[in-house]
Design a protein around this motif. Structure first.
Motif, PDB file in Angstrom:
ATOM      1  N   UNK A  86      -9.714   5.300   5.126  1.00  0.00           N
ATOM      2  CA  UNK A  86      -9.550   4.018   5.808  1.00  0.00           C
ATOM      3  C   UNK A  86      -8.065   3.727   5.977  1.00  0.00           C
ATOM      4  N   UNK A  87      -7.707   3.301   7.203  1.00  0.00           N
ATOM      5  CA  UNK A  87      -6.319   2.991   7.529  1.00  0.00           C
ATOM      6  C   UNK A  87      -6.309   1.707   8.340  1.00  0.00           C
ATOM      7  N   UNK A  88      -5.304   0.879   8.113  1.00  0.00           N
ATOM      8  CA  UNK A  88      -5.125  -0.314   8.939  1.00  0.00           C
ATOM      9  C   UNK A  88      -3.750  -0.236   9.597  1.00  0.00           C
ATOM     10  N   UNK A  89      -3.538  -0.968  10.686  1.00  0.00           N
ATOM     11  CA  UNK A  89      -2.229  -0.936  11.354  1.00  0.00           C
ATOM     12  C   UNK A  89      -1.078  -1.360  10.450  1.00  0.00           C
ATOM     13  N   UNK A  90      -1.375  -2.091   9.370  1.00  0.00           N
ATOM     14  CA  UNK A  90      -0.318  -2.549   8.468  1.00  0.00           C
ATOM     15  C   UNK A  90      -0.177  -1.661   7.227  1.00  0.00           C
ATOM     16  N   UNK A  91      -0.921  -0.553   7.173  1.00  0.00           N
ATOM     17  CA  UNK A  91      -0.783   0.370   6.043  1.00  0.00           C
ATOM     18  C   UNK A  91       0.648   0.912   6.001  1.00  0.00           C
ATOM     19  N   UNK A  92       1.340   0.821   4.879  1.00  0.00           N
ATOM     20  CA  UNK A  92       2.710   1.344   4.809  1.00  0.00           C
ATOM     21  C   UNK A  92       2.745   2.852   5.100  1.00  0.00           C
ATOM     22  N   UNK A  93       3.675   3.252   5.939  1.00  0.00           N
ATOM     23  CA  UNK A  93       3.782   4.665   6.308  1.00  0.00           C
ATOM     24  C   UNK A  93       4.062   5.524   5.076  1.00  0.00           C
ATOM     25  N   UNK A  94       4.876   5.018   4.160  1.00  0.00           N
ATOM     26  CA  UNK A  94       5.189   5.795   2.967  1.00  0.00           C
ATOM     27  C   UNK A  94       3.934   6.041   2.130  1.00  0.00           C
ATOM     28  N   UNK A  95       3.034   5.078   2.122  1.00  0.00           N
ATOM     29  CA  UNK A  95       1.788   5.253   1.374  1.00  0.00           C
ATOM     30  C   UNK A  95       0.964   6.386   1.977  1.00  0.00           C
ATOM     31  N   UNK A  96       0.957   6.475   3.306  1.00  0.00           N
ATOM     32  CA  UNK A  96       0.254   7.576   3.967  1.00  0.00           C
ATOM     33  C   UNK A  96       0.948   8.905   3.687  1.00  0.00           C
ATOM     34  N   UNK A  97       2.278   8.891   3.671  1.00  0.00           N
ATOM     35  CA  UNK A  97       3.019  10.110   3.332  1.00  0.00           C
ATOM     36  C   UNK A  97       2.604  10.627   1.953  1.00  0.00           C
ATOM     37  N   UNK A  98       2.476   9.700   1.005  1.00  0.00           N
ATOM     38  CA  UNK A  98       2.143  10.089  -0.366  1.00  0.00           C
ATOM     39  C   UNK A  98       0.727  10.659  -0.469  1.00  0.00           C
ATOM     40  N   UNK A  99      -0.148  10.289   0.471  1.00  0.00           N
ATOM     41  CA  UNK A  99      -1.498  10.857   0.466  1.00  0.00           C
ATOM     42  C   UNK A  99      -1.492  12.335   0.866  1.00  0.00           C
ATOM     43  N   UNK A 100      -0.487  12.724   1.655  1.00  0.00           N
ATOM     44  CA  UNK A 100      -0.471  14.083   2.205  1.00  0.00           C
ATOM     45  C   UNK A 100       0.257  15.072   1.306  1.00  0.00           C
ATOM     46  N   UNK A 101       1.367  14.644   0.700  1.00  0.00           N
ATOM     47  CA  UNK A 101       2.203  15.526  -0.118  1.00  0.00           C
ATOM     48  C   UNK A 101       2.513  14.844  -1.441  1.00  0.00           C
TER      49      UNK A 101
END
Length: 380
Positions: A86-101
């Motif tokens: 689940x992702x929202x337009x206000x999800x911090x980009x850094x938080x998404x980065x941390x999900x990947x690496x």
């Protein structure tokens, strides 16, 4: 309603416009007429077909103001799920980065593996369309769609690593071209795909084919009437025709979206966005059966007859859309979150909001009973 006098005036104006633009249709007919002579009959081939599809953003939004949570889900035609988040337009980009690496740069997801392959350590470097916004500024939800597309490319790239028991055709939803990658990263990932496909043949003598199928195309929209007038793909047997790059370029406002490696080698701008060569394909035996735009992976253009032949049996059995790849339709059915599943996920939103409200949670219960759109009653 338009009154009769205005209708008559409008009819004259429309006829005048069509008369003035007659040369436009004549030009289109001239451009497309040569394709009739290079139309080829599809020869059926037996190959295992699988399709990879991501959820459609418009159909999988869990909406509850002030939240707009979108589901990123990718499944295949056998109902194997490769991603659900689940992702929202206000999800911090850094938080998404941390999900990947992780902190050491080790990939945690398929998208992380693709980032590691491309030697980028953040989503901002992977795509120029994903970037942090200034605090207090409105957040555009469009970047979530970009993120979803990157996940789909990453899972396709990861899928090419697995072993296949037979010759396999991978059918992607949409054409094999995109603008979401930064700089020349898309060409690097395409080269990586080509290398993995070659390895299947070298190790196991397995053919792995890659195609993209679209429901619509600017090329087909532009030339549909001209094709009917010139008899292109009006055969009483399944047939296909390769679309020259110059015809593609005339159909797109941005010609680079049609410029493949072949055009770049002729001295044009470097190809950054195109991984497929377009063919127009009719899987039915009736002259009026639908025509679909199909992108064949550029390194496999010489095997177009085998690839399109492999699609034939699957498309003939297409349901509910006739003469459209059944594996792609099955993947769409598997990917869609509707009815009971969607209701459950929508309830998760309410539960999450309720837990965050603390002593004000009772207000949410009353809020849910209110009519969100009372103006709809005017249609009752």
């Amino acid at each position: 309603m338009i009154d009769p006098a205005s209708q008559a005036q409008l009819k004259v104006a429309i006829a005048d416009c069509i008369g003035s633009d007659q040369n436009v249709l004549d030009t289109l007919r001239t451009e497309i007429s040569s394709l009739k002579s290079i139309t080829r009959r599809i020869q059926p081939r037996l190959t295992t077909s699988i399709s990879l599809v991501g959820t459609d953003g418009g159909n999988n939004q869990l909406q509850f103001d002030p939240f707009l949570i979108q589901l990123v889900r990718v499944v295949d035609s056998s109902n194997n799920e490769y991603c659900l988040e689940a992702v929202s337009p206000t999800t911090p980009i850094q938080k998404l980065n941390d999900r990947q690496l992780n902190k050491e740069g080790y990939p945690l997801t398929a998208l992380g593996e693709m980032m590691a392959f491309l030697n980028v350590d953040s989503l901002q470097k992977l795509s120029h369309m994903i970037r942090p916004t200034d605090k207090g500024s409105p957040v555009s939800p469009s970047w979530v769609q970009v993120y979803r597309e990157l996940v789909e490319w990453a899972i396709l790239f990861a899928l090419l690593k697995k072993d296949f028991g037979t010759d396999t055709l991978i059918v992607c939803d949409g054409l094999l071209r995109t603008k979401v990658f930064a700089q020349d990263l898309f060409q690097k990932i395409l080269q990586g795909m080509s290398d993995r496909i070659d390895q299947h043949w070298k190790r196991n003598r397995r053919r792995v084919y890659l195609v993209g199928v679209a429901k619509h195309s600017k090329v087909l929209s532009r030339y549909r009437l001209a094709m009917a007038l010139e008899g292109v793909l009006q055969t009483n047997y399944p047939a296909y025709v390769e679309v020259p790059r110059e015809i593609e370029e005339k159909a797109y406002i941005w010609s680079e979206f049609a410029r493949g490696n072949d055009r770049a080698e002729e001295g044009g701008e470097i190809n950054k966005f195109v991984g497929g060569k377009m063919f127009l394909v009719k899987f039915g035996s009736n002259p009026r059966d639908p025509v679909w735009p199909v992108d064949i992976f550029v390194p496999q253009i010489q095997e177009s007859q085998a690839i399109i032949g492999s699609m034939l049996a699957d498309a003939i059995n297409g349901f509910p859309v006739p003469h459209y790849p059944r594996c792609l339709q099955k993947a769409h059915e598997n990917a869609a979150l509707v009815d009971f599943d969607f209701d459950i996920l929508q309830d998760f939103i309410y539960e999450g909001v309720r837990s965050s409200l603390g002593p004000d949670a009772s207000t949410l219960d009353a809020f849910q009973l209110q009519d969100a759109d009372p103006a709809q009653k005017r249609y009752g």
